[in-house]
Write an enzyme that holds these catalytic residues in place. Structure first.
Site, PDB file in Angstrom:
ATOM      1  NE  ARG A   1      -6.687  -6.329  -0.289  1.00 23.96           N
ATOM      2  CZ  ARG A   1      -5.955  -6.363  -1.394  1.00 23.96           C
ATOM      3  NH1 ARG A   1      -6.232  -7.230  -2.368  1.00 23.96           N
ATOM      4  NH2 ARG A   1      -4.944  -5.538  -1.565  1.00 23.96           N
TER       5      ARG A   1
ATOM      6  CE1 TYR B   1      -4.791  -9.615   9.450  1.00 19.46           C
ATOM      7  CE2 TYR B   1      -5.077  -8.476   7.368  1.00 19.46           C
ATOM      8  CZ  TYR B   1      -4.513  -8.549   8.627  1.00 19.46           C
ATOM      9  OH  TYR B   1      -3.699  -7.541   9.053  1.00 19.46           O
TER      10      TYR B   1
ATOM     11  CE  LYS C   1      -9.826  -1.873  -0.195  1.00 22.14           C
ATOM     12  NZ  LYS C   1      -8.578  -2.030   0.416  1.00 22.14           N
TER      13      LYS C   1
ATOM     14  CG  HIS D   1      -8.187   1.161  -3.474  1.00 17.36           C
ATOM     15  ND1 HIS D   1      -6.996   0.498  -3.709  1.00 17.36           N
ATOM     16  CD2 HIS D   1      -8.351   1.133  -2.126  1.00 17.36           C
ATOM     17  CE1 HIS D   1      -6.468   0.105  -2.562  1.00 17.36           C
ATOM     18  NE2 HIS D   1      -7.272   0.478  -1.590  1.00 17.36           N
TER      19      HIS D   1
ATOM     20  CB  SER E   1      -3.040  -2.390  -1.024  1.00 20.38           C
ATOM     21  OG  SER E   1      -4.320  -2.594  -1.574  1.00 20.38           O
TER      22      SER E   1
ATOM     23  CB  CYS F   1       0.906   2.979  -2.240  1.00 20.87           C
ATOM     24  SG  CYS F   1       1.629   1.472  -2.904  1.00 20.87           S
TER      25      CYS F   1
ATOM     26  CG  ASP G   1      -9.080   1.528   1.688  1.00 21.08           C
ATOM     27  OD1 ASP G   1      -7.906   1.593   1.291  1.00 21.08           O
ATOM     28  OD2 ASP G   1      -9.772   0.495   1.574  1.00 21.08           O
TER      29      ASP G   1
ATOM     30  NE  ARG H   1      -3.811  -3.563   6.331  1.00 22.74           N
ATOM     31  CZ  ARG H   1      -3.895  -2.759   5.277  1.00 22.74           C
ATOM     32  NH1 ARG H   1      -4.637  -1.671   5.334  1.00 22.74           N
ATOM     33  NH2 ARG H   1      -3.226  -3.028   4.173  1.00 22.74           N
TER      34      ARG H   1
HETATM   35  P1  GTP Z   1      -4.158   0.314   2.343  1.00 25.45           P
HETATM   36  O1  GTP Z   1      -4.862   0.480   3.656  1.00 25.45           O
HETATM   37  O2  GTP Z   1      -3.506  -1.025   2.206  1.00 25.45           O
HETATM   38  O3  GTP Z   1      -5.034   0.604   1.175  1.00 25.45           O
HETATM   39  O4  GTP Z   1      -2.868   1.299   2.363  1.00 25.45           O
HETATM   40  P2  GTP Z   1      -2.703   2.893   2.261  1.00 25.45           P
HETATM   41  O5  GTP Z   1      -2.655   3.291   0.842  1.00 25.45           O
HETATM   42  O6  GTP Z   1      -3.664   3.581   3.144  1.00 25.45           O
HETATM   43  O7  GTP Z   1      -1.198   3.102   2.825  1.00 25.45           O
HETATM   44  P3  GTP Z   1      -0.693   3.772   4.192  1.00 25.45           P
HETATM   45  O8  GTP Z   1      -0.983   5.238   4.265  1.00 25.45           O
HETATM   46  O9  GTP Z   1      -1.141   2.941   5.326  1.00 25.45           O
HETATM   47  O10 GTP Z   1       0.883   3.639   4.015  1.00 25.45           O
HETATM   48  C1  GTP Z   1       1.508   2.391   3.864  1.00 25.45           C
HETATM   49  C2  GTP Z   1       2.974   2.495   4.207  1.00 25.45           C
HETATM   50  O11 GTP Z   1       3.599   3.504   3.395  1.00 25.45           O
HETATM   51  C3  GTP Z   1       3.222   2.880   5.654  1.00 25.45           C
HETATM   52  O12 GTP Z   1       4.226   2.066   6.182  1.00 25.45           O
HETATM   53  C4  GTP Z   1       3.667   4.313   5.577  1.00 25.45           C
HETATM   54  O13 GTP Z   1       4.552   4.642   6.610  1.00 25.45           O
HETATM   55  C5  GTP Z   1       4.316   4.428   4.189  1.00 25.45           C
HETATM   56  N1  GTP Z   1       4.153   5.793   3.641  1.00 25.45           N
HETATM   57  C6  GTP Z   1       3.000   6.498   3.555  1.00 25.45           C
HETATM   58  N2  GTP Z   1       3.213   7.753   3.065  1.00 25.45           N
HETATM   59  C7  GTP Z   1       4.534   7.834   2.800  1.00 25.45           C
HETATM   60  C8  GTP Z   1       5.367   8.873   2.266  1.00 25.45           C
HETATM   61  O14 GTP Z   1       4.937   9.978   1.931  1.00 25.45           O
HETATM   62  N3  GTP Z   1       6.695   8.568   2.126  1.00 25.45           N
HETATM   63  C9  GTP Z   1       7.203   7.351   2.477  1.00 25.45           C
HETATM   64  N4  GTP Z   1       8.498   7.146   2.306  1.00 25.45           N
HETATM   65  N5  GTP Z   1       6.451   6.357   3.005  1.00 25.45           N
HETATM   66  C10 GTP Z   1       5.129   6.588   3.159  1.00 25.45           C
HETATM   67  C1  SPV Z   2      -5.964  -2.903   1.019  1.00 22.99           C
HETATM   68  O1  SPV Z   2      -5.326  -3.951   0.906  1.00 22.99           O
HETATM   69  O2  SPV Z   2      -6.072  -2.073   0.073  1.00 22.99           O
HETATM   70  C2  SPV Z   2      -6.596  -2.573   2.310  1.00 22.99           C
HETATM   71  C3  SPV Z   2      -6.613  -3.605   3.355  1.00 22.99           C
HETATM   72  O3  SPV Z   2      -7.135  -1.486   2.467  1.00 22.99           O
HETATM   73  S1  SPV Z   2      -7.843  -4.805   3.159  1.00 22.99           S
HETATM   74  O4  SPV Z   2      -9.023  -4.380   3.889  1.00 22.99           O
HETATM   75  O5  SPV Z   2      -7.343  -6.072   3.709  1.00 22.99           O
HETATM   76  O6  SPV Z   2      -8.186  -4.936   1.755  1.00 22.99           O
HETATM   77 MN    MN Z   3      -6.926  -0.177   0.575  1.00 22.19          MN
END
Ligand code: GTP
Ligand code: SPV
Ligand code: MN
Length: 647
Positions: free
Chosen positions: A110, A259, A268, A288, A310, A312, A335, A430
């Site tokens: 983004r 993207y 979003k 979010h 994002s 996290c 999400d 992704r």
């Molecule tokens: P968006 O789709 O961008 O909104 O991200 P999200 O909040 O869904 O994050 P996601 O669950 O995809 O995690 C992002 C990264 O954080 C990944 O590489 C995970 O492996 C890492 N991660 C997630 N949960 C944990 C955790 O409990 N501990 C650690 N150390 N890393 C984590």
């Molecule tokens: C984020 O960045 O919080 C996402 C991926 O979930 S995107 O759809 O690119 O915003």
């Molecule tokens: Mn997100």
């Protein structure tokens, strides 16, 4: 309808049926609009409002063809074949109906700096900052400048291309909480992705037949102004990319990027930015947040929503495999949550999406086995690495591939583990996969009335100072905790390095209106219910003096959820501290943990850290929110400061 037009209509349907077996699905050979041929779908069947929207943008974008999407499998296969011929995607024969897209390296995340909200007055969109201070809570543009930016970029931008008309619903088509959009796009990749991420197709057009309105979403991957050098595989125009929102008209315009959040406009742009403005008007919340169902060993089920910035950990928590015996997690969404109080004062949430657009790196059978069971059918991967046996690879999958396969990185270059200096997969690569394939999808995930929410979690990547979990004192304090959220920057947007950024409510890039007004809106929820969800803050990412994570995370986070549920049951397992309620010593179940956790470090509250934290929040509010900061939040912060000072 006259006899002749009925006959003609019938004829074109017949031709359509015949042509379905030919190259295009659902072709009406005599179907034209403004002299442009409609290669799929029937323009005459669109509602007058949809027709007017399409016609207006045909004049602007000047496409060669129109394709009205019906969402069928036939249509989807046609588009996948088309992209394969053009070289935009390659099949992944190791799996069933999976595809890999590699983007232009300049179009991988983004672009927050090029994202604008357009209102008459700047103050509707962003809090008024002091002279010389750059606002970081969104970007504003005047409607006049927006019109000029659109005209400059979109005039003739679809010459020689097909304009796809993509009808979609955010939320189940039958839910009273759902909203409809029409996206016009020149990207087949966007069409097939929108089919995964939203309810897309004929059912939505049928719903619009009653003349109801929709969110207008115009998108083009763009045509670079400097000549006509179009990358064959992934067209985009990074130099002039812009993402615009006009809440007053429920309108989104996005140019130059194919993207994720830049181009899948239901996500979003609609569900959060435009969504939050609709929610403010209508008295609900567009957030979010993931939504999960959790059943404890006694069989009592609750639903929790959680806002993390994002990349996290939302997807990971939403699909978590609990290590604590007897617990069951089910996933509603990973999400976005649309939430409103029902007539009994119960907060209810729907996931407006239909798929997961999840971060690939870090996803593995040890971290997120449920995602691994979801994503190897009917999935579009973007910017991951590929393997010589027709599969995918990313950082974290080292133990899951045949050691003899050759790996090609996300840029298409040979990659060797231990030798190559750059990651095999882009850090923001992704998977785009249907939610219904998730083996733990909640039985109520499409319930039209939504699921009841008992707790709201805020969290972020906080390497120092912030304990594993704490509970807000009450709703107002909880709103302060959301407002004060900070987190380390990730690859989900264009930010460089690991700087700790303020990211209130994990919504900083997604507010559709002035953050001060957003806080007022959150505070006003107290008047809507006597049964508000309890608010918590979690941090899986605290690091020890050795620089390593203090907490194993992932499935072990069930230990934190267990404590949270016990708090919801009013168990006496917390102690009051200056920042909120922390677990009493030994209150978090650590039984069976593989490695011993340094609980003292994990839960410590260093006074100097918290004084600095409070000052940072105060400075942020002063500079960024100014006079738009609600008095209640100012008071809450004052009280926090006093409690920390007295520590
Ligand atoms: P968006 O789709 O961008 O909104 O991200 P999200 O909040 O869904 O994050 P996601 O669950 O995809 O995690 C992002 C990264 O954080 C990944 O590489 C995970 O492996 C890492 N991660 C997630 N949960 C944990 C955790 O409990 N501990 C650690 N150390 N890393 C984590
Ligand atoms: C984020 O960045 O919080 C996402 C991926 O979930 S995107 O759809 O690119 O915003
Ligand atoms: Mn997100």
């Amino acid at each position: 309808m006259t006899g002749i037009s009925r006959l003609l209509r019938r004829f074109s349907t017949e031709v359509g049926r015949f042509a379905k077996q030919a190259s295009h699905p659902n072709v009406g050979l005599f179907n034209h609009v403004k002299g442009i041929s409609v290669v799929s779908g029937d323009f005459k069947n669109l509602s007058p409002k949809v027709r007017a929207y399409v016609e207006e943008n045909i004049d602007l974008c000047q496409p060669e063809k129109i394709h009205i999407c019906d969402g069928t499998e036939n249509e989807n296969n046609h588009l996948l074949n088309l992209m394969q011929q053009q070289g935009t995607i390659v099949p992944l024969p190791k799996y069933q109906n999976c595809w890999l897209a590699r983007t232009n390296p300049a179009d991988t995340a983004r672009v927050e700096s090029k994202t604008f909200i357009c209102t008459e007055k700047r103050a509707e969109t962003i809090p008024t900052t002091k002279e010389g201070i750059k606002g970081t809570l969104g970007n504003w543009m005047s409607p006049r400048d927006m019109d000029a930016a659109v005209k400059e970029r979109f005039t003739g931008c679809m010459k020689g291309r097909t304009m796809y008309v993509v009808p979609f619903s955010m939320g189940p088509v039958s839910s009273p909480l759902s909203k409809i959009g029409i996206q016009l796009t020149d990207s087949a990749y966007v069409v097939v992705s929108m089919r995964v991420m939203t309810r897309m197709g004929q059912a939505v057009l049928d719903k619009l037949a009653d003349g109801s309105d929709f969110v207008r979403c115009l998108h083009s991957v763009g045509t670079p102004a400097n000549g006509f050098i179009e990358m064959k595989s992934w067209p985009c125009d990074p130099e002039r990319t812009i993402i615009l929102h006009k809440p007053q008209n429920n309108e989104i315009v996005s140019y130059g990027s194919g993207y994720g959040g830049n181009s899948l406009l239901g996500k979003k742009c609609f569900a959060l930015r435009i969504g939050s403005t609709i929610a403010k008007r209508e008295g609900w919340l567009a957030e979010h947040m993931l939504i999960l169902g959790i059943t404890n060993p006694e069989g009592k089920k609750r639903y929790i929503a959680a806002a993390f910035p994002s990349a996290c950990g939302k997807t990971n928590l939403a699909m978590m495999t609990p290590t604590l015996p007897g617990y069951k997690i089910e996933c509603v969404g990973d999400d976005i949550a649309w939430m409103r109080f029902d007539k009994d004062g119960q907060l209810r949430a729907i996931n407006p999406e239909n798929g997961f657009f999840g971060v690939a790196p870090g996803t593995s059978n040890s971290s997120n086995p449920i995602a691994m069971k979801t994503i190897f059918q009917n999935t579009i991967f973007t910017n991951v690495a590929s393997t010589s046996d027709g599969g995918v690879f990313w950082e974290g999958m080292e133990d899951e591939i045949d050691p003899n396969v050759r790996i090609t990185d996300w840029r298409g270059k040979p990659w060797t583990k231990g030798e190559s200096k750059t990651p095999a997969a882009h850090p923001n690569s992704r998977f785009c996969t249907p939610a219904k394939q998730c083996p733990i999808i909640d039985p109520n995930w499409e319930a039209p009335e939504g699921v009841p929410i008992s707790a709201i979690l805020f969290g972020g990547r906080r390497p120092a100072g912030v304990p594993l979990v704490y509970q807000a004192r009450d709703w107002k304090h909880g709103v302060l905790i959301g407002a004060a959220m900070r987190s380390e920057a990730t690859a989900a947007a264009e930010h460089k390095g690991k700087v700790i950024m303020h990211d209130p409510f994990a919504m900083r890039p997604f507010f559709g209106y002035n953050f001060g007004h957003y806080l007022e809106h959150w505070l006003s929820m107290e008047q809507r219910s006597a049964n508000l969800p309890k608010i918590f803050h979690v941090n899986w990412f605290r690091k020890g003096s050795d620089g390593k994570f203090l907490w194993p995370g992932f499935g072990e986070n069930s230990r934190v959820l267990d404590w949270i549920l016990r708090r919801l049951d009013n168990e006496d397992c917390a102690k009051e501290t200056p920042i909120g309620y922390l677990p009493k010593p030994s209150a978090i179940n650590m039984q069976g943990l593989k490695d011993k956790v340094n609980e003292e470090e994990l839960f410590s509250l260093p006074k100097d850290f918290w004084m600095e934290e409070v000052y940072a929040i105060e400075k942020y509010f002063n500079e960024q929110v100014g006079s738009d900061l609600p008095e209640t939040i100012e008071q809450e912060l004052k009280q926090l400061k006093k409690r920390v000072n007295d520590m």
